[in-house]
Design an enzyme around this catalytic site. Sequence first.
Site, PDB file in Angstrom:
ATOM      1  N   SER A 474      -3.242  -5.119  11.601  1.00  0.00           N
ATOM      2  CA  SER A 474      -1.892  -5.084  11.336  1.00  0.00           C
ATOM      3  C   SER A 474      -1.695  -5.920   9.860  1.00  0.00           C
ATOM      4  CB  SER A 474      -1.260  -6.058  12.466  1.00  0.00           C
ATOM      5  OG  SER A 474       0.373  -5.898  12.456  1.00  0.00           O
ATOM      6  N   ASP A 485      -5.737  -1.710  -3.067  1.00  0.00           N
ATOM      7  CA  ASP A 485      -5.138  -1.015  -3.885  1.00  0.00           C
ATOM      8  C   ASP A 485      -4.580  -1.341  -5.485  1.00  0.00           C
ATOM      9  OD1 ASP A 485      -5.036   1.070  -1.979  1.00  0.00           O
ATOM     10  OD2 ASP A 485      -3.055   0.345  -1.080  1.00  0.00           O
ATOM     11  N   LYS A 499      -4.182  -0.213  13.499  1.00  0.00           N
ATOM     12  CA  LYS A 499      -2.894  -0.157  14.015  1.00  0.00           C
ATOM     13  C   LYS A 499      -1.882  -0.325  12.927  1.00  0.00           C
ATOM     14  CE  LYS A 499       0.651  -1.604  17.478  1.00  0.00           C
ATOM     15  NZ  LYS A 499       1.693  -1.635  16.292  1.00  0.00           N
TER      16      LYS A 499
END
Length: 697
Positions: A474, A485, A499
Amino acid sequence: MKSKLTGTVLALVLGFQSAVLMAKPSLMESWEHLQPSREQVIASLNVVELLKRHHYNKPPLDDARSAQIFESYLKMLDPSRSFFLASDVGEFEKWRHQFDDFLRNGELQPGYAIYRRHLARQQERLSYALSLLEKGVENMDFTKNEELLVDRENAPWASNKQELDDLWRKRLKDEVLRLKIAGRDDESIGELLTKRYTNQLARLGQTREEDVFQSYINAFAQSYDPHTQYLSPENAENFDINMSLSLEGIGAVLQNDNEFVKVVRLVPAGPAEKTRQIAPADRIVGVAQGNEEMVDVVGWRLDEVVKLIRGPKGSKVRLEIIPASNAPNDQSSRVVAITREAVKLEEQAAKKAVLELDHKGRNFRLGVIEIPAFYLDFKALRAGEAEYKSTTRDVRRLLTELQEEDIDGLVIDLRNNGGGSLQEATELTGLFIEQGPTVLVRNADGRVDILADDNLGTYYKGPMAVLVNRLSASASEIFAGAMQDYHRALVLGGQTFGKGTVQSIQPLNHGELKLTLAKFYRVSGLSTQHQGVIPDISYPASVDTSVIGESALPQAMPWDSIRPVIQVDRNPFKPFLDELTARHEARTADDPDFVYSRQRLALSQELVKETTVSLNEETRRARQAEIEQRQLDLENAMRQAKGQEPLDKLEDEETAALHAENEKLKPEEDAYLAESGRILLDFLNLHSAIANRESRL
């Protein structure tokens, strides 16, 4: 609507007191008194409408969905195909493509009829098992060369009662044999199993209409995804308690695993984790209050086990567990005593350390910040307290202290971090980037909300790595994904949990519906759902990813991607990843901890593929001894490589936990952490060499 992001919950905190009726009931000939109520009919219609309007996917309720509901319901009730007869399933087959119509019309009788038949078959099977036990465990013949198929998910349904009798005769022999090998004598085995089956029979007689309705509606709801769930009025109250963390417990997340209740993860700094004797994938087979008699909970529903475990702060609960580290057929268990308590925020706080490594003839000091959870003291924040605790505030302070110690780089340790505050994941990301988006939330209507760090400036600009594993979930995945990123850090370790969905709680006239209404996406547009975050360089998995993780759940929503919101032109790590990976593999090829992890996981995966077990005691004991010897050989190979004394036998988990507690490993002795530091130093060395070459040109 009262909305809660279950993906950012710290954990379900378990615990309470309950009494168990052990008296054998008079057997019931039918369960015709179990009939749907008007409130349940209305609730079912509301669930249909809510899923149609608000579920993230909005899949059609049609014949295909009906068939899926039918299969899911049968699997939910009889996952090992050990109760229903082929004739039962054939009788139900007429409804295969009608459940969509039944649900739209509020017709619950077919769902109730299937459940009532299941109760009848359960009664027959449990009574048959008890009749075999009455003949005496000592009279069972374990010299025959029989086998039991243990993986029965796709086994054919029994064609007649005689086939089921034979299956249950073998199942009982298997249970007895597992307990014999675990060290129990015939008398205690007979007592235990008689009590277990008698108790299960007693609980059949306590079945309520609510049990039927919840199972049936969940077969429908969870055909959409595993996190969409109907909560009965009682379970809705428990869910609210767990979400608010207002009731003390043991600090564990549990789920059903066929006849067992399995540990999914532990709350950082919670009572269960502090024992160092409980781990993910362990199975709970007994619960006792204080020093009272252990209650066997094999075959119980999850909510019933939770009721036994929950209790007030300061009280003691004892759990009998079968460790996940056992061989597949090893039923040996241990009892762990836990004192229930609230998880204190300060115990989950981020911690720092300094990792000292020699690299290329020079000593380096790397800062390490371990973040067990993404926490935020909402109460203190709302009260306007200036010194409220939060992950970001604590990490900022630790970064200041580490930079004053002249660290050469930083490792953020997110192993076993199950998530927490989404706000904190965003704010923590902001410490390491100049400014910009941190996570995307795509809603059911296709709208994408962008959460961002609006503060200019980077608090820490130095080189860094992020260490994750399968239990990083999470909010951990959001932070690790953003670091990857933005090319701000090397992400190392294991594939994360996966998840990436958001749930909301919608009150009904009767109970509540938890439904999935959004998905998380990284700033690159990649979903964290199902796939999680894939490390730049992978380490051996500490748990079997086929057992733990989003991808292990039935009907898990797939991975996908949307339009990215950032374009980072240059990835400073990409040119070096092949060389970094090669160096890592060469360095860990003979590393004792890495070798042990790889071989232990390979052994576990090999054993999981065994679909049958022998019911011949001599053969079974020989196989068990072979497996235990292989486990011991792996353990001793690691110990000898580290210069430690070999073991004569495998340590039990309690002894190992005490040793681990006494040792208090230094950062340099944590193999995965130390290797993360070495990879980061390799990158700095390679990057510096290129920079020097370019400057000379």
